[in-house]
Enzyme design. Sequence first.
Site, mmCIF file in Angstrom:
data_model
loop_
_atom_site.group_PDB
_atom_site.id
_atom_site.type_symbol
_atom_site.label_atom_id
_atom_site.label_comp_id
_atom_site.label_asym_id
_atom_site.label_seq_id
_atom_site.Cartn_x
_atom_site.Cartn_y
_atom_site.Cartn_z
ATOM 1 N N SER A 243 0.831 -1.198 0.000
ATOM 2 C CA SER A 243 0.000 0.000 0.000
ATOM 3 C C SER A 243 0.864 1.245 0.000
ATOM 4 O O SER A 243 1.996 1.236 0.490
ATOM 5 C CB SER A 243 -0.886 0.026 1.248
ATOM 6 O OG SER A 243 -0.094 0.276 2.412
ATOM 7 N N ASP A 244 0.328 2.344 -0.532
ATOM 8 C CA ASP A 244 0.921 3.628 -0.221
ATOM 9 C C ASP A 244 0.734 3.831 1.283
ATOM 10 O O ASP A 244 -0.157 3.250 1.901
ATOM 11 C CB ASP A 244 0.261 4.746 -1.026
ATOM 12 C CG ASP A 244 1.182 5.950 -1.212
ATOM 13 O OD1 ASP A 244 2.135 6.095 -0.426
ATOM 14 O OD2 ASP A 244 0.933 6.750 -2.132
ATOM 15 N N TRP A 245 1.570 4.663 1.861
ATOM 16 C CA TRP A 245 1.637 4.762 3.318
ATOM 17 C C TRP A 245 0.328 5.297 3.913
ATOM 18 O O TRP A 245 -0.112 6.387 3.567
ATOM 19 C CB TRP A 245 2.826 5.610 3.707
ATOM 20 C CG TRP A 245 4.077 4.809 3.980
ATOM 21 C CD1 TRP A 245 4.907 4.950 5.058
ATOM 22 C CD2 TRP A 245 4.646 3.747 3.208
ATOM 23 N NE1 TRP A 245 5.951 4.043 4.998
ATOM 24 C CE2 TRP A 245 5.808 3.297 3.880
ATOM 25 C CE3 TRP A 245 4.283 3.116 2.021
ATOM 26 C CZ2 TRP A 245 6.611 2.263 3.411
ATOM 27 C CZ3 TRP A 245 5.079 2.078 1.543
ATOM 28 C CH2 TRP A 245 6.226 1.663 2.228
#
Length: 820
Positions: A243-245
């Site tokens: 995932s993106d953060w």
Amino acid sequence: MTETAATGTEAHGEAHAEAETEAAVEAALGGLDLDAKARLLGGRDMWTLPALPEIGLDSLVMSDGPIGVRGTRWTAADPSVALPSPTALAAAWDPELARRAGVLLAQEARRKGVHVLLAPTVNLHRSPLGGRHFEAYSEDPYLTGRIGAGYVTGVQSGGVATTVKHFAANDAETDRFTVNNVVSDRVLRELYLAPFEAIVAEARPWGIMTAYNTVNGVRMTEHHHLVNEIARGEWGFDGFNVSDWTAARSTTGAIEGGLDAAMPGPRSVYGEALARAVRDGRVAEATVDAAVRNVLRLAARVGALRGAPPAVPCLPAPVDGAALAREIARRSFVLVRNENGALPLKAGTVALTGAAARDARVLGGGSATVFPDHVVSPLDGLTAALPEGTLTYTVGADPNTELAVAGRGFTLRAVCRDADGRTLGTADAPSGHVQWMGDDLPDGVTHDTLHTVDLTGTFTPRESGTHTFGIKGLGAFTLTVDGTTYFDDVQRPVKDDPFLSFFGAPEPRAEVELTAGRPVEVSLRHTVALPDDMPLKVVTFALCHAEPVRDPDELIAEAARAAGAADTAVVVVATTERVESEGFDRTDLRLPGRQDDLVRAVAAANPNTVVVVNAGSPVELPWRDEVAAVLLTWFPGQEGGAALADVLTGAHEPGGRLPTTWGALADAPVTQVVPEDGELHYTEGVFIGYRAWERAGRTPAYPFGHGLGYTDWTYESLQVTGTTVKVRLRNTGDRHGREVVQLYLAPAAPDPARPARWLAGFAGVEAAPGERAEVTVTLPRRAFEVWDEAAGAWSFVKGSYELQAGRSITDRRITAPITV
């Protein structure tokens, strides 16, 4: 015979290694219980996944790119090589150069103990207002895919994984955490998925990163159709999906949607929450196992899983980072105007002006920021290259409208203390910026004991006058300069923005009269107060500063006088971090401050004026026809000033071609980046970039593919055999040069549902004066296909086309019919 045997042996070896890897993965998976598997899929901290010694698994370390490798510490005390921006790399139109950049970045990653580089960004320049476009390559999916594949191939040849991002349709920053991008299947396939598909096919990336945004009503971290059915199913992607953060919001949605790792940790939607979902019967353990296999396979490939052969047993030869950064920069510079041979510079005096000539902006803002150990500014580069006494410098105009993080002239350290005032530990703070994430604290310091951080040291001004000091960050601060306390209060957010403390504007808090060369003591104390419910503990703030401000009209007049007395005037104009950065889109394309006024004043004083544009993506140049030459240098990386001197003096020619269209915002066909009622509709369909400009019948300032060199080329012949194309051309100038041959396909019978023409191939060629050269390009099948939404499949469009070879989308030199 020998070649065939060698190829067969090589293929057998690869198959054997893959079989060993899969066996090691299965053995490791069999040694894990449910809790360990669930824990592995959630971040241990900001940048790592947990180690599992019981199966011989090391902790996997990730780090931001794409122009450098920051490592796990966000500080100038741990410097990194800073390459030119991705727009610059794409402007070179050279996948092999991108591969070499990747090899260097893999070397940097290994030096910093990083297994996974969070790059490249292959989203498209849908609108020129996209605030993060400097971090992506192009408006064209084919060019983006080719450059991205070269980059991925290079990084992974060094044994380091890539995560191609941000999957998918993450083409603007406004409301990026919540926006629902509504995009038709055809537009997704032909534009926004196309670079990812090409990179999977050509470079076999070991990872992708799914974006914050939603696509057609489904969060990308939960998008079963795009991730599992298309990327993994149709394309055969066998890497891991991170995932993106903070993008993952749902345990069951993410794991069912194909998300393997939810970052950061330790608090995430995986771990205990995932194990509980399995025990409650909401998630099948086999689904968790599939994600764990992907993470273990990644670990095997990067050499972090015992018993599995690393994917790259022999590493590439070492790369000289500074030399490659300089080469990429000069090969990326795009000369868009050069009247009467203004460049290369002729013998004589040069008047250099612009604040960005002295304090260069070499990279864009946001999470892609790295800290090089040195920066060569345009002033540095030209001072070293030109004869002594021939160069003068004036500030002219400063694009910055806010304070900068303390740097030049400051010597600072961070001192950490507990509530009783005892020193716990110290750290260097060469940029005046403290940014400690998770457990990345100075030795001897823990979050439980940390109470205050003092940034303390000295400042030696280079100018006399009123200096401004300020603070970037949130919370309680005490600012003291030269024995006087100017601020002792709490700095609060101006709006509810989770990225404000990272990328927000600093607040001015003190004005102090100082004398050039006389050091003064400075101190900024921050009282740390981190909420218990924070998913990740982050200590971040900065001491900021601005030089004395002179009257803008006086500065411009001074620059004009210097220009009038010189043989050539060089003006450097630039954007700032408040214009191009992560977290927000642009509202206009104007240069900040009085820079347009500066250019006009200098050009009026000296007709031989060269303007250097230091911007990562398009800006308006209203004076472009009033100056002799315009050179676009993007964000040129740490060696930008040296590369600029190479090009201006003629030691090397500017090698770049535009990877995206430059034009006035009023003329731009696609400008909507702000969602309405939470949704952003891609109503323009497949018509973005040059496709949209042509459809609208509008003329940009500089078209896609445009770029001048220091020699001339004649296109002599175009031969088509099937889908193989040969172009012969000749260097008709008086010096060695490089040409980028661009091939465009245009349907013989115009179809309003398709662009008038599109990029179908390109190749670079070099030749000496008078020398002929030839390039051979095989047109990809996809160049002739469209996505049939009714059939849910690619449709090969047979018929007649015109193949056009030339120097840009508008400068097409030679054509030939092609029938498929």
